[in-house]
Structures are given as C-alpha cells and as structure tokens.
Motif scaffolding. Structure first.
Motif, PDB file in Angstrom:
ATOM      1  N   ARG A  12       0.693  -1.129   0.442  1.00  0.00           N
ATOM      2  CA  ARG A  12       0.204   0.158  -0.156  1.00  0.00           C
ATOM      3  C   ARG A  12       0.655   1.456  -0.071  1.00  0.00           C
ATOM      4  N   LYS A 116       1.561  -9.953  13.700  1.00  0.00           N
ATOM      5  CA  LYS A 116       2.996  -9.514  12.525  1.00  0.00           C
ATOM      6  C   LYS A 116       3.827  -8.669  13.411  1.00  0.00           C
ATOM      7  N   SER A 140      -2.833 -12.307   6.410  1.00  0.00           N
ATOM      8  CA  SER A 140      -4.052 -12.911   7.608  1.00  0.00           C
ATOM      9  C   SER A 140      -4.103 -13.228   9.015  1.00  0.00           C
ATOM     10  N   GLU A 142      -6.187 -12.181  10.862  1.00  0.00           N
ATOM     11  CA  GLU A 142      -7.790 -11.990  11.320  1.00  0.00           C
ATOM     12  C   GLU A 142      -7.711 -13.704  11.743  1.00  0.00           C
ATOM     13  N   ASP A 155      -2.780  -5.534  14.584  1.00  0.00           N
ATOM     14  CA  ASP A 155      -2.986  -6.223  13.675  1.00  0.00           C
ATOM     15  C   ASP A 155      -3.223  -4.792  12.966  1.00  0.00           C
ATOM     16  N   LEU A 156      -2.974  -4.401  11.915  1.00  0.00           N
ATOM     17  CA  LEU A 156      -3.543  -3.341  10.884  1.00  0.00           C
ATOM     18  C   LEU A 156      -4.580  -2.818  10.337  1.00  0.00           C
ATOM     19  N   GLU A 158      -6.906  -1.043   7.745  1.00  0.00           N
ATOM     20  CA  GLU A 158      -7.692   0.776   7.416  1.00  0.00           C
ATOM     21  C   GLU A 158      -8.687   0.688   7.063  1.00  0.00           C
ATOM     22  N   THR A 159      -9.457   0.352   6.345  1.00  0.00           N
ATOM     23  CA  THR A 159     -11.060   0.537   6.384  1.00  0.00           C
ATOM     24  C   THR A 159     -11.814   0.102   6.877  1.00  0.00           C
ATOM     25  N   GLY A 160     -11.222  -1.417   7.814  1.00  0.00           N
ATOM     26  CA  GLY A 160     -12.477  -2.028   8.572  1.00  0.00           C
ATOM     27  C   GLY A 160     -13.013  -2.877   8.216  1.00  0.00           C
ATOM     28  N   GLN A 161     -12.773  -3.185   7.220  1.00  0.00           N
ATOM     29  CA  GLN A 161     -13.734  -4.250   5.880  1.00  0.00           C
ATOM     30  C   GLN A 161     -13.053  -5.513   6.216  1.00  0.00           C
ATOM     31  N   THR A 162     -12.139  -5.839   6.161  1.00  0.00           N
ATOM     32  CA  THR A 162     -11.612  -7.072   6.422  1.00  0.00           C
ATOM     33  C   THR A 162     -11.583  -7.767   8.547  1.00  0.00           C
TER      34      THR A 162
HETATM   35  C1  PRP Z   1      -4.175  -5.747   6.197  1.00  0.00           C
HETATM   36  C2  PRP Z   1      -4.073  -5.829   7.551  1.00  0.00           C
HETATM   37  C3  PRP Z   1      -5.567  -6.068   7.739  1.00  0.00           C
HETATM   38  C4  PRP Z   1      -5.851  -5.600   6.210  1.00  0.00           C
HETATM   39  C5  PRP Z   1      -6.903  -4.439   6.869  1.00  0.00           C
HETATM   40  O1  PRP Z   1      -3.248  -6.758   5.840  1.00  0.00           O
HETATM   41  O2  PRP Z   1      -2.997  -6.782   7.793  1.00  0.00           O
HETATM   42  O3  PRP Z   1      -5.705  -7.320   7.251  1.00  0.00           O
HETATM   43  O4  PRP Z   1      -5.268  -5.003   5.742  1.00  0.00           O
HETATM   44  O5  PRP Z   1      -7.278  -3.821   6.006  1.00  0.00           O
HETATM   45  P1  PRP Z   1      -9.092  -3.041   5.699  1.00  0.00           P
HETATM   46  O6  PRP Z   1      -8.968  -2.569   6.940  1.00  0.00           O
HETATM   47  O7  PRP Z   1      -9.004  -1.825   5.138  1.00  0.00           O
HETATM   48  O8  PRP Z   1      -9.319  -4.254   5.766  1.00  0.00           O
HETATM   49  P2  PRP Z   1      -2.721  -6.574   3.649  1.00  0.00           P
HETATM   50  O9  PRP Z   1      -3.509  -6.667   2.711  1.00  0.00           O
HETATM   51  O10 PRP Z   1      -1.292  -5.574   4.079  1.00  0.00           O
HETATM   52  O11 PRP Z   1      -2.181  -8.194   3.810  1.00  0.00           O
HETATM   53  P3  PRP Z   1      -2.188  -9.547   5.114  1.00  0.00           P
HETATM   54  O12 PRP Z   1      -3.071  -9.809   5.249  1.00  0.00           O
HETATM   55  O13 PRP Z   1      -1.104 -10.416   4.199  1.00  0.00           O
HETATM   56  O14 PRP Z   1      -0.569  -9.103   5.592  1.00  0.00           O
END
Ligand code: PRP
Length: 203
Positions: A12, A116, A140, A142, A155-156, A158-162
């Motif tokens: 990103r 991570k 992944s 989650e 974890d990170l 961003e949008t909260g969608q995952t």
């Molecule tokens: C990052 C992070 C979350 C997701 C969050 O993973 O680890 O899984 O993005 O983004 P969101 O809030 O917009 O849904 P990444 O896509 O970098 O892949 P990874 O899980 O393989 O680290």
C-alpha cells in the motif's frame, strides 16, 4: 558523485509514495511495476529508488548502504534499528494498529495474541499490566482470532472491511500509523545538500 538511494516499502505504501513523488515532480525513469530492475533511476540525477519489503527498509538504512526510506510507523516501532532520523511524516498510507477480536472480548492476563508485530504487542500488553503470549504470524492475521488459534490479534486496520467481513471488531487502539521519510544519520551529515533539496521538493 555517489547517488542517494531511497528504499520504499512494498504494498500500500508504494502506491501512495509514488503518487507523492510524482506530484513533487520526481519520476521513475522506468515503471517499478513493469521493470524487473531492483534499483530504478529517477529524473533527479542524484536519486535512485528501490522497492523492498517493509521490514527490510530499516535494515538497509541501518547498514548505511541505503540513505533514505519511506516506511510505516508500525515498522519503525517494531524494529530495534536506531541509526536513522525521522525527517518528515508524509501523512500517507494512514491506518491504525489495533487489538481486535470477537465482539465483547475483554482484555485479560495470559491471553494468546497473534500478530505480525511481536515487539509492539509485548510492550503494549506489558505496559497495561497484562502478561500475554505472542504468536507470530506473517499474514491474514484475522484468521487466528476467527479460528480461535488466539484470543485476540494485533493488526493494522485501514478501512475496517477485513475485520467486518470476518466477524471481528476493534477492541482497543494501540497507535495511529502513517508513513515517514527516514534517513541514515551519517548519510544526512554527508549528503545534507541533496537530501534537503529532495525534502524541499516533497514539501
Ligand atoms: C492488512 C492488515 C489487515 C488488512 C486491513 O493486510 O493486516 O489484514 O490489511 O485492511 P482493511 O481494514 O482496509 O480491511 P494486507 O492486505 O497488507 O495483507 P496481509 O494480511 O497478508 O498482511
């Protein structure tokens, strides 16, 4: 003249970093996506860029082989490398580092935490007075909370969608994250003129 080398984190951060450089009139002479070259020249005669995994950026900067880096605050918090200066918060790739898990999960002692980011996680839970065991995963994250491999994850978001799509919620904010421009301390002393010129361009 030795050229300056700027390492940019893959993923990103890369897209937003290239956009920021373009806006500042700094252009790659070849597309970093199309080319298999690992070091790419720019229209600034003194600047080349290279693209590496986020966690490798501080390693290259620490070695002194690379002068500048664009890297997330999360990566800097996780590294013990300290031979760099933070030159500027670029305010790109904004996201947050959180503790997440199933709704209603209460943070407690001796939880298993998948992440991570073992260093940040250990420190955060320690500071809260909650000893925990950390399970290091590489992606992944989650899934660990979904399958019950861990109680919670760090974890990170961003949008909260995952989180949403996997039935998880944010339980606690650890740190707001953006990407920073960092420089090797020695390189900054030696190459001050070019680095300041670069810095002025992206201001
Ligand atoms: C990052 C992070 C979350 C997701 C969050 O993973 O680890 O899984 O993005 O983004 P969101 O809030 O917009 O849904 P990444 O896509 O970098 O892949 P990874 O899980 O393989 O680290």
């Amino acid at each position: 003249m030795k050229k300056l080398l700027l390492a940019i984190s893959k993923g990103r951060i890369l897209e937003e970093a290239l956009e920021l450089l373009e806006k500042s009139n700094i252009k790659c002479l070849e597309s970093p996506h199309a080319s298999r070259k690992l070091i790419i020249e720019t229209n600034l005669k003194f600047l080349d860029i290279m693209i590496v995994r986020a966690s490798d950026v501080p390693v290259y900067i620490e070695s002194g082989k690379v002068d500048l880096g664009i890297v997330g605050k999360d990566t800097l918090l996780e590294t013990s490398a300290n031979s760099h200066l933070r030159l500027k918060d670029l305010n790109i790739a904004a996201c947050k580092l959180v503790i997440a898990g199933k709704k209603g999960k209460i943070l407690a002692s001796n939880m298993k935490v998948a992440t991570k980011y073992p260093m940040i996680t250990k420190k955060f839970f320690q500071d809260e007075g909650l000893p925990c065991s950390v399970l290091k995963l590489y992606g992944s994250i989650e899934l660990a909370a979904v399958l019950g491999l861990s109680d919670v994850i760090v974890d990170l978001v961003e949008t909260g969608q995952t989180l949403k799509d996997n039935g998880l919620v944010e339980l606690q904010l650890i740190e707001k994250i953006t990407s920073l421009l960092i420089v090797n301390k020695t390189s900054y002393k030696i190459n001050r003129q070019h680095i300041d010129h670069f810095l002025n361009k992206i201001n």
